[in-house]
Design an enzyme around this catalytic site. Structure first.
Site, PDB file in Angstrom:
ATOM      1  N   ASN A   1       2.815   6.980  -8.811  1.00 23.65           N
ATOM      2  CA  ASN A   1       1.462   6.461  -8.644  1.00 23.65           C
ATOM      3  C   ASN A   1       0.825   6.240  -9.945  1.00 23.65           C
ATOM      4  O   ASN A   1      -0.481   5.761  -9.801  1.00 23.65           O
ATOM      5  CB  ASN A   1       0.920   7.598  -7.732  1.00 23.65           C
ATOM      6  CG  ASN A   1       1.279   7.615  -6.385  1.00 23.65           C
ATOM      7  OD1 ASN A   1       1.148   8.423  -5.821  1.00 23.65           O
ATOM      8  ND2 ASN A   1       1.758   6.366  -5.648  1.00 23.65           N
ATOM      9  N   TRP A   2       1.224   6.949 -10.980  1.00 24.08           N
ATOM     10  CA  TRP A   2       0.641   6.530 -12.156  1.00 24.08           C
ATOM     11  C   TRP A   2       0.558   5.177 -12.694  1.00 24.08           C
ATOM     12  O   TRP A   2      -0.143   4.574 -13.447  1.00 24.08           O
ATOM     13  CB  TRP A   2       1.173   7.272 -13.383  1.00 24.08           C
ATOM     14  CG  TRP A   2       1.036   8.910 -13.444  1.00 24.08           C
ATOM     15  CD1 TRP A   2       2.095   9.617 -13.010  1.00 24.08           C
ATOM     16  CD2 TRP A   2      -0.085   9.629 -13.567  1.00 24.08           C
ATOM     17  NE1 TRP A   2       1.605  11.043 -13.179  1.00 24.08           N
ATOM     18  CE2 TRP A   2       0.211  11.023 -13.514  1.00 24.08           C
ATOM     19  CE3 TRP A   2      -1.690   8.988 -13.959  1.00 24.08           C
ATOM     20  CZ2 TRP A   2      -0.752  11.851 -13.735  1.00 24.08           C
ATOM     21  CZ3 TRP A   2      -2.436  10.307 -14.133  1.00 24.08           C
ATOM     22  CH2 TRP A   2      -2.240  11.543 -13.918  1.00 24.08           C
TER      23      TRP A   2
ATOM     24  N   HIS B   1      -8.816   6.828   0.574  1.00 21.62           N
ATOM     25  CA  HIS B   1      -8.518   8.278   0.129  1.00 21.62           C
ATOM     26  C   HIS B   1      -9.415   9.093   0.539  1.00 21.62           C
ATOM     27  O   HIS B   1      -9.076  10.327   0.815  1.00 21.62           O
ATOM     28  CB  HIS B   1      -8.188   7.871  -1.259  1.00 21.62           C
ATOM     29  CG  HIS B   1      -7.240   6.988  -2.033  1.00 21.62           C
ATOM     30  ND1 HIS B   1      -6.037   7.146  -1.474  1.00 21.62           N
ATOM     31  CD2 HIS B   1      -7.286   5.913  -2.940  1.00 21.62           C
ATOM     32  CE1 HIS B   1      -5.192   6.087  -2.045  1.00 21.62           C
ATOM     33  NE2 HIS B   1      -6.000   5.445  -2.789  1.00 21.62           N
TER      34      HIS B   1
ATOM     35  N   SER C   1       2.379  11.005  -6.808  1.00 26.03           N
ATOM     36  CA  SER C   1       3.757  10.676  -7.284  1.00 26.03           C
ATOM     37  C   SER C   1       3.907  10.536  -8.741  1.00 26.03           C
ATOM     38  O   SER C   1       2.753   9.778  -9.339  1.00 26.03           O
ATOM     39  CB  SER C   1       4.755   9.817  -6.445  1.00 26.03           C
ATOM     40  OG  SER C   1       4.007   8.524  -6.803  1.00 26.03           O
TER      41      SER C   1
ATOM     42  N   ASP D   1       0.841   8.794   3.865  1.00 25.38           N
ATOM     43  CA  ASP D   1       0.916   7.688   3.453  1.00 25.38           C
ATOM     44  C   ASP D   1      -0.170   6.788   4.333  1.00 25.38           C
ATOM     45  O   ASP D   1      -0.340   7.285   5.476  1.00 25.38           O
ATOM     46  CB  ASP D   1       2.336   6.936   3.415  1.00 25.38           C
ATOM     47  CG  ASP D   1       2.253   5.785   2.391  1.00 25.38           C
ATOM     48  OD1 ASP D   1       1.457   5.582   1.908  1.00 25.38           O
ATOM     49  OD2 ASP D   1       3.677   5.018   2.644  1.00 25.38           O
TER      50      ASP D   1
ATOM     51  N   GLY E   1      -4.533   3.346   1.809  1.00 31.50           N
ATOM     52  CA  GLY E   1      -5.076   2.032   1.379  1.00 31.50           C
ATOM     53  C   GLY E   1      -5.034   1.066   2.741  1.00 31.50           C
ATOM     54  O   GLY E   1      -5.921   0.124   2.844  1.00 31.50           O
TER      55      GLY E   1
HETATM   56  C1  IPE Z   1       4.269   8.394  -1.536  1.00 28.74           C
HETATM   57  O1  IPE Z   1       3.564   7.038  -1.243  1.00 28.74           O
HETATM   58  C2  IPE Z   1       3.508   9.000  -2.539  1.00 28.74           C
HETATM   59  C3  IPE Z   1       2.359   9.792  -1.951  1.00 28.74           C
HETATM   60  C4  IPE Z   1       2.229   9.994  -0.549  1.00 28.74           C
HETATM   61  C5  IPE Z   1       1.676  10.599  -2.815  1.00 28.74           C
HETATM   62  P1  IPE Z   1       3.643   5.767  -1.911  1.00 28.74           P
HETATM   63  O2  IPE Z   1       2.566   4.746  -0.991  1.00 28.74           O
HETATM   64  O3  IPE Z   1       3.254   5.662  -3.456  1.00 28.74           O
HETATM   65  O4  IPE Z   1       5.059   5.250  -1.631  1.00 28.74           O
HETATM   66  P2  IPE Z   1       5.706   3.917  -1.935  1.00 28.74           P
HETATM   67  O5  IPE Z   1       5.516   3.399  -3.190  1.00 28.74           O
HETATM   68  O6  IPE Z   1       5.214   3.154  -0.718  1.00 28.74           O
HETATM   69  O7  IPE Z   1       7.289   4.337  -1.666  1.00 28.74           O
HETATM   70  C1  IPE Z   2      -1.388   7.393   0.311  1.00 26.26           C
HETATM   71  O1  IPE Z   2      -1.832   6.146   0.643  1.00 26.26           O
HETATM   72  C2  IPE Z   2      -1.991   7.985  -0.958  1.00 26.26           C
HETATM   73  C3  IPE Z   2      -1.289   7.941  -2.131  1.00 26.26           C
HETATM   74  C4  IPE Z   2      -0.194   7.323  -2.416  1.00 26.26           C
HETATM   75  C5  IPE Z   2      -1.880   8.570  -3.278  1.00 26.26           C
HETATM   76  P1  IPE Z   2      -1.562   4.723  -0.251  1.00 26.26           P
HETATM   77  O2  IPE Z   2      -2.525   4.606  -1.167  1.00 26.26           O
HETATM   78  O3  IPE Z   2      -0.056   4.917  -0.588  1.00 26.26           O
HETATM   79  O4  IPE Z   2      -1.686   3.775   1.212  1.00 26.26           O
HETATM   80  P2  IPE Z   2      -0.918   2.423   1.396  1.00 26.26           P
HETATM   81  O5  IPE Z   2       0.430   2.791   1.270  1.00 26.26           O
HETATM   82  O6  IPE Z   2      -1.306   1.547   0.193  1.00 26.26           O
HETATM   83  O7  IPE Z   2      -1.463   1.916   2.760  1.00 26.26           O
HETATM   84 MG    MG Z   3       1.565   4.105   0.096  1.00 22.77          MG
END
Ligand code: IPE
Ligand code: IPE
Ligand code: MG
Length: 246
Positions: free
Chosen positions: A69-70, A38, A66, A21, A24
């Site tokens: 994530n969709w 990413h 996840s 995580d 972003g």
């Molecule tokens: C969890 O991260 C899913 C993955 C790392 C693929 P998210 O960034 O989607 O989780 P939440 O929504 O903050 O809990």
């Molecule tokens: C994890 O990083 C990657 C996925 C969930 C696909 P994030 O994209 O969730 O990054 P943050 O949490 O927004 O920083």
């Molecule tokens: Mg995240």
């Protein structure tokens, strides 16, 4: 001394799972688009995969996408799917060089056709590799997995292939996407969030949890080794008393 040298290779976690995580936020801090985060995340993936193989970890599972994530903006979802395809193409060499077998868990039918095809190819090409199993959780959600599990068991009961009395924990294990994997020993989550986000709920029942504020694109082998060293200095009691373990 580097953490790698401090690790007891006879007491390694058999199964490490990682919630990768913070991509972003990493990008935002640097004034880049989320997609750049990413992309940078794939460097961390390579480093951690190699780190696990180096010291002899048998199973590494990475939460890559996840079911929830969709719900991200379509542009971001498309970027992640494109990145999945290009990474699989690029990293097949890393997998072969390190004797790693690729595995995937999740509701894989929901992935774009191109991603499914690439995934299938890499899984087939690495099928006889023996050093480590790398599992990618893609379109994965633990609740979806458990729902799928309940449905397949119910189906067998309905068709009289299985009696209700025969249902025990091992039967449930066999109907999960993770059927061939041992329980998770160590779960790592980067980026400072302290939650599970629907990852391997059944499989982490007795896992040691390790949270670090490092954002995923900055995570490297040495950080992984530190997490393993930390894990090795915990007492896993599994309900018993400390004295009983002695
Ligand atoms: C969890 O991260 C899913 C993955 C790392 C693929 P998210 O960034 O989607 O989780 P939440 O929504 O903050 O809990
Ligand atoms: C994890 O990083 C990657 C996925 C969930 C696909 P994030 O994209 O969730 O990054 P943050 O949490 O927004 O920083
Ligand atoms: Mg995240």
């Amino acid at each position: 001394m580097a953490f790698k040298e401090k690790i007891n290779t006879k007491k390694l976690p058999r199964h490490i799972a990682v919630i990768m995580d913070g991509n972003g936020r990493w990008a935002k801090q640097k004034g880049f688009l989320r997609a750049v985060g990413h992309e940078e995340g794939t460097t961390a993936v390579r480093d951690v995969v190699e780190g696990c193989a180096e010291i002899g970890v048998e199973n590494l599972s990475l939460y890559a996408f996840s079911t929830e994530n969709w719900n991200r903006p379509k542009l971001e979802v498309d970027t992640l799917m494109r990145l999945l395809v290009s990474s699989l193409r690029k990293e097949i060499k890393t997998l072969q060089d390190n004797n790693i077998r690729l595995n995937a868990i999740g509701n894989l039918e929901t992935l774009p056709k191109k991603a499914r095809k690439e995934l299938k190819e890499v899984i087939e090409k690495t099928a006889s590799n023996k050093r480590m199993v790398l599992t990618l959780a893609l379109s994965y959600g633990s609740r979806e997995e458990l729902t799928h599990c309940v449905k397949s068991i119910s189906d067998k009961v309905k068709n009289k292939e299985l009696s209700i009395d025969a249902i025990d924990e091992s039967v449930i294990n066999e109907h999960l996407y993770t059927r061939n994997l041992p329980d998770v020993d160590l779960l790592i989550r980067t980026s400072g969030e302290q939650r599970i986000s629907n990852f391997l709920l059944w499989q982490i029942a007795y896992a040691e949890l390790y949270f670090t504020s490092i954002l995923w694109p900055d995570f490297r082998k040495e950080n992984l080794f530190e997490a393993i060293y930390n894990y090795q200095n915990r007492e896993r009691r599994f309900g018993k008393t400390s004295e009983q373990l002695g």
